[in-house]
Design an enzyme around this catalytic site. Structure first.
Site, short mmCIF file in Angstrom:
data_model
loop_
_atom_site.label_atom_id
_atom_site.label_comp_id
_atom_site.label_asym_id
_atom_site.label_seq_id
_atom_site.Cartn_x
_atom_site.Cartn_y
_atom_site.Cartn_z
N ASP A 36 0.86 -1.18 0.00
CA ASP A 36 0.00 0.00 0.00
C ASP A 36 0.89 1.24 0.00
O ASP A 36 2.09 1.16 0.34
CB ASP A 36 -0.89 -0.01 1.25
CG ASP A 36 -2.19 0.76 1.07
OD1 ASP A 36 -2.14 1.88 0.53
OD2 ASP A 36 -3.24 0.24 1.47
N ASP A 62 3.04 1.66 -4.91
CA ASP A 62 2.17 2.47 -5.75
C ASP A 62 1.82 1.59 -6.94
O ASP A 62 2.69 1.25 -7.75
CB ASP A 62 2.91 3.74 -6.20
CG ASP A 62 2.13 4.57 -7.21
OD1 ASP A 62 1.06 4.11 -7.68
OD2 ASP A 62 2.60 5.66 -7.57
N VAL A 63 0.55 1.20 -7.05
CA VAL A 63 0.17 0.19 -8.05
C VAL A 63 0.34 0.69 -9.48
O VAL A 63 0.30 -0.11 -10.43
CB VAL A 63 -1.28 -0.30 -7.84
CG1 VAL A 63 -1.40 -1.03 -6.51
CG2 VAL A 63 -2.28 0.84 -7.95
N TYR A 154 -14.88 5.35 -13.35
CA TYR A 154 -14.84 4.25 -12.38
C TYR A 154 -15.44 2.98 -12.99
O TYR A 154 -14.84 1.90 -12.94
CB TYR A 154 -15.59 4.63 -11.11
CG TYR A 154 -15.60 3.53 -10.07
CD1 TYR A 154 -14.47 3.26 -9.31
CD2 TYR A 154 -16.74 2.75 -9.86
CE1 TYR A 154 -14.47 2.23 -8.36
CE2 TYR A 154 -16.75 1.73 -8.92
CZ TYR A 154 -15.61 1.48 -8.17
OH TYR A 154 -15.62 0.47 -7.24
N LYS A 158 -13.54 -0.60 -13.91
CA LYS A 158 -13.95 -1.87 -13.31
C LYS A 158 -14.43 -2.87 -14.37
O LYS A 158 -14.29 -4.08 -14.22
CB LYS A 158 -15.03 -1.64 -12.26
CG LYS A 158 -14.51 -0.91 -11.02
CD LYS A 158 -13.37 -1.66 -10.36
CE LYS A 158 -12.95 -1.04 -9.05
NZ LYS A 158 -11.87 -1.79 -8.35
N ILE A 187 -20.66 -1.38 -0.24
CA ILE A 187 -20.00 -1.95 0.95
C ILE A 187 -19.63 -0.80 1.87
O ILE A 187 -19.11 0.23 1.43
CB ILE A 187 -18.75 -2.75 0.56
CG1 ILE A 187 -19.09 -3.84 -0.47
CG2 ILE A 187 -18.11 -3.37 1.80
CD1 ILE A 187 -20.03 -4.91 0.01
N THR A 189 -17.51 1.05 3.50
CA THR A 189 -16.11 1.41 3.63
C THR A 189 -15.94 2.89 3.37
O THR A 189 -16.88 3.60 3.01
CB THR A 189 -15.24 0.63 2.62
OG1 THR A 189 -15.60 1.04 1.29
CG2 THR A 189 -15.41 -0.87 2.76
#
Length: 249
Positions: A36, A62-63, A154, A158, A187, A189
């Site tokens: 992360d 960092d992805v 987004y 996805k 969800i 979060t």
């Protein structure tokens, strides 16, 4: 101990969904690398897992950086000797409509949510080939299955994750590597905090769910556990929808 002897690399593991997955996987016998950009939070999760007798490590990732991905996979192999499970969990969420979406925002969301999954898969596969196989779990969304009045980048990101998962499944089935996507609905979060910030907003969100509630991180984590374990050994290229029935309408 459904994951006994397995090693998992979880992106976005410093909080929320990823943290819950890391904690559950350790309790089921896995050794976990939390990757992360949130270093203090990630190290705190590792400390908590170790205090409970589990085995976990943290590396900054960092992805969107291919160098970081190479370092993360190498760190996993050097620390635990193998890689069996990859959860591409890290993502950002914005619900800007199409005509209001700037190119910078579009690129940022695609880089993190889609390109990050590609880079992780690219560098995890050779490690899994050496381990004799593995399971790649890509966290997509119901936004990757159906359209919406809100959002654009987004959902596109996805949707990309969903189809890329199938390409991974087909190209690496012969290596014993399975790839599946999870498609959560709403969800509870940090990601959807603004959507349920008031009692009225929460009630409106819950009313759109046939089961009548917002999902929990454990709802998704148990799905990830199933896909990571040998119990799902005949599943690859599939979508696991965890949405309370939202996409059944």
């Amino acid at each position: 101990m459904r994951l006994e002897g397995k090693v998992a690399l979880i992106t976005g593991g410093s909080r929320g969904q990823g943290e819950t997955e890391a904690d559950l996987f350790v309790k089921e016998g896995a050794k976990v690398v939390i990757a992360d950009i949130l270093e203090p939070e990630g190290n705190a999760v590792v400390a908590q897992i170790r205090e409970s007798g589990g085995d976990a490590s943290f590396i900054r990732l960092d992805v969107t950086s291919e160098d970081d991905w190479q370092d993360a996979v190498e760190f996993t192999l050097n620390t635990y000797g193998r890689l069996d499970i990859l959860i591409n969990n890290a993502a950002i969420y914005k619900r800007t409509p199409i005509v209001q979406t700037g190119l910078d925002e579009w690129n940022q969301i695609m880089d993190i949510n889609s390109t990050g999954v590609f880079l992780g898969t690219k560098h995890a596969v050779p490690a899994m080939q050496k381990s004799g196989g593995g399971s790649i779990i890509n966290i997509s969304s119901t936004a990757g299955l159906v359209g919406s009045e809100r959002g654009s980048a987004y959902g596109a990101s996805k949707g990309s994750v969903r189809l890329f998962t199938k390409y991974t499944a087909i190209q690496h089935a012969g290596d014993g590597i399975r790839a599946n996507s999870i498609h959560p609905g709403p969800i509870d979060t940090e990601m959807i905090k603004e959507n349920i910030s008031t009692p009225e907003d929460r009630a409106e969100s819950e009313a759109r769910v046939p089961l009548g509630r917002i999902g929990t991180v454990m709802d998704v984590a148990y799905g990830a556990l199933f896909l990571a374990s040998d119990e799902s050994s005949f599943m690859t290229g599939a979508e696991l929808v965890v949405d309370g029935g939202v996409t059944a309408r």
